[in-house]
Design an enzyme around this catalytic site. Structure first.
Site, PDB file in Angstrom:
ATOM      1  N   ASN A   9     -11.063  -0.527   0.083  1.00 58.75           N
ATOM      2  CA  ASN A   9      -9.765  -1.209   0.079  1.00 58.75           C
ATOM      3  C   ASN A   9      -8.866  -0.495   1.086  1.00 58.75           C
ATOM      4  O   ASN A   9      -8.353   0.576   0.803  1.00 58.75           O
ATOM      5  CB  ASN A   9      -9.159  -1.158  -1.333  1.00 58.75           C
ATOM      6  CG  ASN A   9      -7.764  -1.762  -1.369  1.00 58.75           C
ATOM      7  OD1 ASN A   9      -7.315  -2.368  -0.397  1.00 58.75           O
ATOM      8  ND2 ASN A   9      -7.078  -1.599  -2.496  1.00 58.75           N
ATOM      9  N   LYS A  11      -6.029  -1.337   2.054  1.00 52.31           N
ATOM     10  CA  LYS A  11      -4.590  -1.498   1.777  1.00 52.31           C
ATOM     11  C   LYS A  11      -3.879  -1.901   3.084  1.00 52.31           C
ATOM     12  O   LYS A  11      -4.429  -2.699   3.840  1.00 52.31           O
ATOM     13  CB  LYS A  11      -4.038  -0.235   1.128  1.00 52.31           C
ATOM     14  CG  LYS A  11      -4.884   0.179  -0.091  1.00 52.31           C
ATOM     15  CD  LYS A  11      -4.303   1.269  -0.916  1.00 52.31           C
ATOM     16  CE  LYS A  11      -5.265   1.577  -2.071  1.00 52.31           C
ATOM     17  NZ  LYS A  11      -4.731   2.547  -3.021  1.00 52.31           N
ATOM     18  N   GLU A 168      -9.341   1.380 -12.432  1.00 48.52           N
ATOM     19  CA  GLU A 168      -8.590   2.277 -11.554  1.00 48.52           C
ATOM     20  C   GLU A 168      -7.390   2.824 -12.318  1.00 48.52           C
ATOM     21  O   GLU A 168      -6.351   2.162 -12.394  1.00 48.52           O
ATOM     22  CB  GLU A 168      -8.090   1.522 -10.317  1.00 48.52           C
ATOM     23  CG  GLU A 168      -9.195   0.971  -9.449  1.00 48.52           C
ATOM     24  CD  GLU A 168      -8.740   0.772  -8.005  1.00 48.52           C
ATOM     25  OE1 GLU A 168      -9.362   1.364  -7.130  1.00 48.52           O
ATOM     26  OE2 GLU A 168      -7.756   0.063  -7.770  1.00 48.52           O
ATOM     27  N   GLY A 174      -4.485   7.449  -5.195  1.00 53.04           N
ATOM     28  CA  GLY A 174      -3.760   8.086  -4.097  1.00 53.04           C
ATOM     29  C   GLY A 174      -3.119   9.412  -4.473  1.00 53.04           C
ATOM     30  O   GLY A 174      -2.281   9.926  -3.740  1.00 53.04           O
TER      31      GLY A 174
HETATM   32  P1  13P Z   1      -7.384   5.892  -3.422  1.00 56.27           P
HETATM   33  O1  13P Z   1      -8.881   5.971  -3.228  1.00 56.27           O
HETATM   34  O2  13P Z   1      -6.611   6.108  -2.161  1.00 56.27           O
HETATM   35  O3  13P Z   1      -6.920   6.710  -4.588  1.00 56.27           O
HETATM   36  O4  13P Z   1      -7.090   4.356  -3.813  1.00 56.27           O
HETATM   37  C1  13P Z   1      -7.827   3.765  -4.828  1.00 56.27           C
HETATM   38  C2  13P Z   1      -7.534   2.324  -4.837  1.00 56.27           C
HETATM   39  O5  13P Z   1      -6.444   1.907  -5.181  1.00 56.27           O
HETATM   40  C3  13P Z   1      -8.584   1.407  -4.371  1.00 56.27           C
HETATM   41  O6  13P Z   1      -8.266   0.086  -4.687  1.00 56.27           O
END
Ligand code: 13P
Length: 249
Positions: A9, A11, A168, A174
């Site tokens: 992902n 983002k 999650e 994050g």
């Molecule tokens: P991170 O791996 O940056 O913690 O993000 C996880 C996430 O939200 C994947 O959809």
């Protein structure tokens, strides 16, 4: 042996030129494999660049990070499941914690998006997870299972059986804090039991992914945990070589 799913992902990262450069580097490290699935979720405006970069790699799948639940019409700024499907997406993230917590998406809206995805032939990856306060209050299972039921309650049990779930924990996204493999397993097991109730089926074909600060150092242990069928990765999926090493875990 389970066939693991590795979902990236991105983002709001990687403009089209960066996405193209990423794919060139990633494909150099990752040849075709039958034993794992790789799915990328680029930002909508970089989606076309990734489709182009993967034209010779049908083994790698694509998804969108979000959809609106109407099929078409006057909804400025939105993309529908039908547009996503026609653009080459097979998957869509629904109910990601950033959608819920930054953009105020409700459980009911997640359900409408699952229904829209299903109508268009997209596989929804339903994201569920508790906040730190909810975990500390002992509400993890209650919250996660409520999110799950709301998201899948809009489609038939046959269609719900085609979904993918991603656990999650919000406090792990994050932050560099990861659920231990045992903690992830426990929640995945509860999700699996609820899915068997929803689907009215003893056997479960719905994969359950873990996400939240997955990196090269912890990917193997998380993936080896019982009931963990794959990983949904944010930050550590942004570097081509690093992501290739996770995918080759
Ligand atoms: P991170 O791996 O940056 O913690 O993000 C996880 C996430 O939200 C994947 O959809």
């Amino acid at each position: 042996m389970k066939q693991p799913i590795f979902a990236a992902n991105w983002k709001m990262n990687h403009a089209p030129a960066d996405a193209t450069a990423f794919m060139r580097a990633f494909l150099a490290h990752f040849g075709k494999r039958q034993d794992r699935s790789v799915i990328f979720f680029p930002p909508a405006l970089s989606f076309g660049a990734v489709v182009g970069a993967l034209k010779d790699r049908p083994d790698i799948q694509l998804g969108v990070q979000n959809i609106y639940w109407e099929d078409k019409g006057a909804f400025t700024g939105e993309n529908s499941a039908t547009i996503a499907r026609a653009s080459g997406a097979k998957y869509v993230l629904v109910g990601h914690s950033e959608r819920r917590h930054i953009f105020g998406e409700t459980e009911e809206e997640a359900g409408k998006k699952v229904a829209a995805a299903t109508r268009a032939g997209l596989t929804p990856i339903v994201c569920v997870g508790e906040t730190l306060a909810q975990r500390e209050a002992g509400e993890t299972e209650q919250v996660v299972l409520r999110q799950l039921r709301a998201a899948l309650g809009t489609v038939s049990s046959a269609d719900a059986g085609n979904a993918i779930i991603a656990y999650e924990p919000v406090w792990a996204i994050g932050t560099g804090k990861t659920a231990t493999p045992a903690d992830a397993s426990a929640v995945h097991q509860a999700i699996g039991e609820e899915l068997r109730r929803i689907l009215d089926s003893g056997s479960l074909a719905v994969p359950i992914l873990y996400g939240g600060s997955v990196n090269r150092g912890n990917a193997a242990d998380l993936l080896a945990a019982p009931e963990v069928d794959g990983l949904l990765v944010g930050g550590a999926s942004l570097d081509a070589q690093g992501w290739a090493s996770i995918v080759l875990t």
